[in-house]
Write a protein that holds these residues in place. Structure first.
Motif, PDB file in Angstrom:
ATOM      1  N   UNK A  21      41.448  29.877  41.924  1.00 53.64           N
ATOM      2  CA  UNK A  21      40.241  29.340  42.532  1.00 53.64           C
ATOM      3  C   UNK A  21      39.063  29.700  41.653  1.00 53.64           C
ATOM      4  N   UNK A  22      37.840  29.468  42.136  1.00 57.53           N
ATOM      5  CA  UNK A  22      36.670  29.758  41.307  1.00 57.53           C
ATOM      6  C   UNK A  22      35.506  30.225  42.165  1.00 57.53           C
ATOM      7  N   UNK A  23      34.667  31.080  41.573  1.00 61.02           N
ATOM      8  CA  UNK A  23      33.407  31.507  42.156  1.00 61.02           C
ATOM      9  C   UNK A  23      32.277  30.904  41.325  1.00 61.02           C
ATOM     10  N   UNK A  24      31.380  30.184  41.986  1.00 58.76           N
ATOM     11  CA  UNK A  24      30.226  29.601  41.301  1.00 58.76           C
ATOM     12  C   UNK A  24      29.011  30.470  41.598  1.00 58.76           C
ATOM     13  N   UNK A  25      28.414  31.045  40.554  1.00 65.74           N
ATOM     14  CA  UNK A  25      27.263  31.923  40.724  1.00 65.74           C
ATOM     15  C   UNK A  25      25.978  31.189  40.364  1.00 65.74           C
ATOM     16  N   UNK A  26      25.032  31.174  41.339  1.00 66.62           N
ATOM     17  CA  UNK A  26      23.800  30.426  41.163  1.00 66.62           C
ATOM     18  C   UNK A  26      22.949  30.907  40.008  1.00 66.62           C
ATOM     19  N   UNK A  27      22.933  32.216  39.759  1.00 66.26           N
ATOM     20  CA  UNK A  27      22.091  32.720  38.683  1.00 66.26           C
ATOM     21  C   UNK A  27      22.589  32.251  37.319  1.00 66.26           C
ATOM     22  N   UNK A  28      23.900  32.187  37.158  1.00 67.70           N
ATOM     23  CA  UNK A  28      24.467  31.769  35.880  1.00 67.70           C
ATOM     24  C   UNK A  28      24.725  30.272  35.803  1.00 67.70           C
ATOM     25  N   UNK A  29      24.757  29.616  36.973  1.00 64.04           N
ATOM     26  CA  UNK A  29      24.999  28.170  37.043  1.00 64.04           C
ATOM     27  C   UNK A  29      26.309  27.768  36.362  1.00 64.04           C
TER      28      UNK A  29
END
Length: 220
Positions: free
Chosen positions: A141-149
């Motif tokens: 699966x994946x984690x999308x981090x807003x700070x790194x986009x």
């Protein structure tokens, strides 16, 4: 099957990994407070969850997907589940769509990857729910981090799955005991939205949960 009231929220696993006292304040004492970080996180989730599903080639995107695991006693929802077309077996059939598809959970987070594994545990718990509901194996699966986009791909290996099961068991024991662990200040506290409820400022001041416990015991 467990009754819905017996199921614990998947999001509580993240609280448990971050701080047992925080988990108890939220899920035993029923206390909550927002700060700038939690509001930004909630806004991000509302934006993601409120979007429409998409069909992009060999990927079908579904948002705000309900989840449940009777084996671990968990309930919740996934921000996004991508269903990716697979050529061989091991997938599921989607209504009105030919072929077989494998679910790929994507969880959205406001900040950046953390040193502890709370985000990974939440994502893996979502995958375990999907496996139980759809009778497939979800390896990644994946984690999308807003700070790194950008996404961080997470391998859902046996070590992480054991951590999920152990954390769910510890959370259930904590809630069943109905107690709140003693407070201990460390660097995590500075970003916690419950800081003033947990550790109010001023000498000799009591936390909200300690005040409630004293009141119930007949104290002042």
């Amino acid at each position: 099957m467990l009754e819905h009231d017996d199921l614990l929220p998947i999001s509580a696993l993240q609280h448990m990994i971050y701080c047992e006292r925080q988990a108890a304040l939220i899920h035993v004492a029923r206390l909550w407070a927002d700060n700038t970080l939690t509001v930004r996180g909630s806004n991000l989730h509302e934006t993601v969850d409120g979007g429409a599903g998409e069909n992009r080639g060999d990927v079908r995107v579904r948002r705000s997907v309900p989840l449940r695991s009777d084996r671990l006693g968990l309930v919740g929802k996934a921000d996004v589940v991508e269903f990716r077309r697979v050529g061989g077996g091991g997938g599921v059939r989607l209504r009105g769509t030919p072929g077989l598809w494998l679910p790929y959970p994507v969880e959205y987070k406001r900040g950046k990857p953390k040193k502890y594994r709370a985000d990974e545990v939440q994502l893996c718990a979502q995958a375990i729910c999907l496996e139980e509901m759809l009778e497939v194996r979800v390896e990644e699966g994946a984690l999308f981090y807003g700070r790194r986009q950008r996404r961080t791909v997470i391998l859902l290996d046996d070590e992480l799955r054991v951590l999920v099961a152990d954390t769910a068991g510890q959370l259930r024991d904590l809630i069943s005991a109905g107690t709140v662990p003693v407070r201990r200040r460390d660097r995590r506290c500075d970003q916690c939205s419950l800081l003033e409820l947990c550790m109010p400022p001023g000498p000799g001041s009591r936390s909200a949960v300690e005040y409630l416990n004293d009141a119930l015991d007949g104290g002042t």
